[in-house]
Design an enzyme around this catalytic site. Structure first.
Site, mmCIF file in Angstrom:
data_model
loop_
_atom_site.group_PDB
_atom_site.id
_atom_site.type_symbol
_atom_site.label_atom_id
_atom_site.label_comp_id
_atom_site.label_asym_id
_atom_site.label_seq_id
_atom_site.Cartn_x
_atom_site.Cartn_y
_atom_site.Cartn_z
ATOM 1 C CE LYS A 87 -2.950 -2.552 3.127
ATOM 2 N NZ LYS A 87 -3.210 -2.482 4.797
ATOM 3 N NE ARG A 108 17.207 -12.225 1.612
ATOM 4 C CZ ARG A 108 17.849 -13.322 1.090
ATOM 5 N NH1 ARG A 108 17.169 -14.021 0.097
ATOM 6 N NH2 ARG A 108 19.071 -13.822 1.614
ATOM 7 C CG HIS A 136 23.246 -11.905 2.389
ATOM 8 N ND1 HIS A 136 22.855 -12.216 3.860
ATOM 9 C CD2 HIS A 136 22.641 -12.973 1.729
ATOM 10 C CE1 HIS A 136 21.904 -13.173 3.809
ATOM 11 N NE2 HIS A 136 21.839 -13.694 2.722
HETATM 12 N N1 CP Z 1 21.939 -17.839 0.615
HETATM 13 C C1 CP Z 1 20.750 -17.071 0.446
HETATM 14 O O1 CP Z 1 20.735 -15.945 0.678
HETATM 15 O O2 CP Z 1 19.760 -18.007 0.264
HETATM 16 P P1 CP Z 1 18.410 -17.647 0.246
HETATM 17 O O3 CP Z 1 18.062 -16.408 -0.901
HETATM 18 O O4 CP Z 1 17.470 -18.786 0.267
HETATM 19 O O5 CP Z 1 17.826 -17.039 1.566
#
Ligand code: CP
Length: 309
Positions: A87, A108, A136
């Site tokens: 939204k 994420r 990450h």
């Molecule tokens: N390695 C990793 O980030 O896998 P996913 O995208 O499945 O979380």
């Protein structure tokens, strides 16, 4: 170990060697405890919120498993479409809201910098589970844990990072951690998918030996470890460019026969075609053991940012 308490986990460059040692020690303790007891109660009464605006199998489910193995609870947004982001709610407002429900947030999102925005808005620790082609860091931490287990040491290793080094957030974070341990690095990629220049120049400035090449065999023949990555189709705006580079690097039985040496192979997964399934039974193929290690490392992270370790 107090240096993780209340902290956000946003970038591979935020850790010292001492932090890594503390994390490895805590994760190894949880690995032993889990094998003995099956589950623990350390985080009973704590709630983890996972906010995933991009697909995931390993990261979301391993964080949720880690929290539940520690006796805590989980609330989850598994896709942007199922939340108020659809939204038009901002990342900052989403994080500020979810912090009213949860003690720690894992996020994420497809945009670089989004996890930092969430962290600035939320009064609880925020953990970056991947911000677009940025970082990450928790994948890099579980990679380091795995390398230590598989190779016995983190010092003076020669590591080839292979594939989409431009868009690969896992390799962006992992090079930061490997550089703490004087690794020699080979960056193997097609010319269009080279490691970002600022990362390469920063490593060189800090005296880390880096070789950029398109030749995987040459790099692998000098390496202790091959870290394979997927070409990230979803980051290409022009799919014809993806077609030109897909399938460029493939490890199969023939490649390993020609290599004629023992080597450890890691991959953050998911894989597409860059590691043939026939390699899975090779003793050095450690990528599913790497998946399992994600639980212990994420248990350690949750316990440490919540001040319980
Ligand atoms: N390695 C990793 O980030 O896998 P996913 O995208 O499945 O979380």
């Amino acid at each position: 170990m107090g240096s993780f308490r209340g902290k956000d986990i946003l970038h591979g460059n935020q850790f010292s060697k001492k932090d890594i040692d503390a994390l490895i020690k805590t994760a190894a303790g949880f690995e032993r405890d889990l094998k003995r007891q099956g589950s623990l109660t350390l985080l009973k009464g704590k709630i983890l919120a996972t906010l995933f605006f991009e697909p995931s199998t390993r990261t979301r489910l391993s964080f949720e498993t880690a929290m539940q193995r520690l006796g805590g609870g989980v609330v989850s947004v598994a896709s942007g479409e199922s939340s108020s982001a659809a939204k038009g709610e901002s990342v900052a407002d989403s994080a500020r809201t979810v912090a009213q429900y949860a003690d720690v947030i894992v996020i994420r999102h497809p945009r670089i910098g989004s996890a930092k925005e969430a962290a600035e808005a939320a009064p609880v620790p925020v953990i970056n589970a991947g911000d677009g082609a940025g970082q990450h860091p928790t994948q890099a931490l579980l990679d380091i844990y795995t390398i230590r287990k598989e190779l016995g040491s983190l010092r003076n290793l020669t590591v080839s990072l292979v594939g989409d080094l431009k868009n690969g957030r896992t390799v962006h974070a992992l090079t930061e951690l490997l550089s703490l341990f004087q690794a020699h690095l080979y960056f193997v990629s097609p010319g269009a998918l080279r490691m970002p220049g600022e990362i390469v120049s920063d490593l060189k400035r800090r005296g880390i030996p880096v070789v950029e090449t398109e030749d995987m065999m040459q790099a692998a023949s000098k390496s202790d470890l091959l870290y394979m990555t997927r070409i990230q189709k979803e980051r290409f705006t022009d799919l014809s460019e993806y077609e030109q580079v897909k399938g460029r690097y493939v490890i199969d039985g023939r490649f390993l026969d020609r290599l004629r040496k023992e080597i450890t192979i890691l991959h953050p997964l998911p894989r597409v075609d860059e590691i043939h399934p026939e390699v899975d039974s090779f003793p050095g193929a450690a990528y599913f053991r790497q998946v399992k290690n994600g639980i212990y490392v994420r248990m350690a992270l949750l316990a440490m940012v919540l001040g319980k370790k």
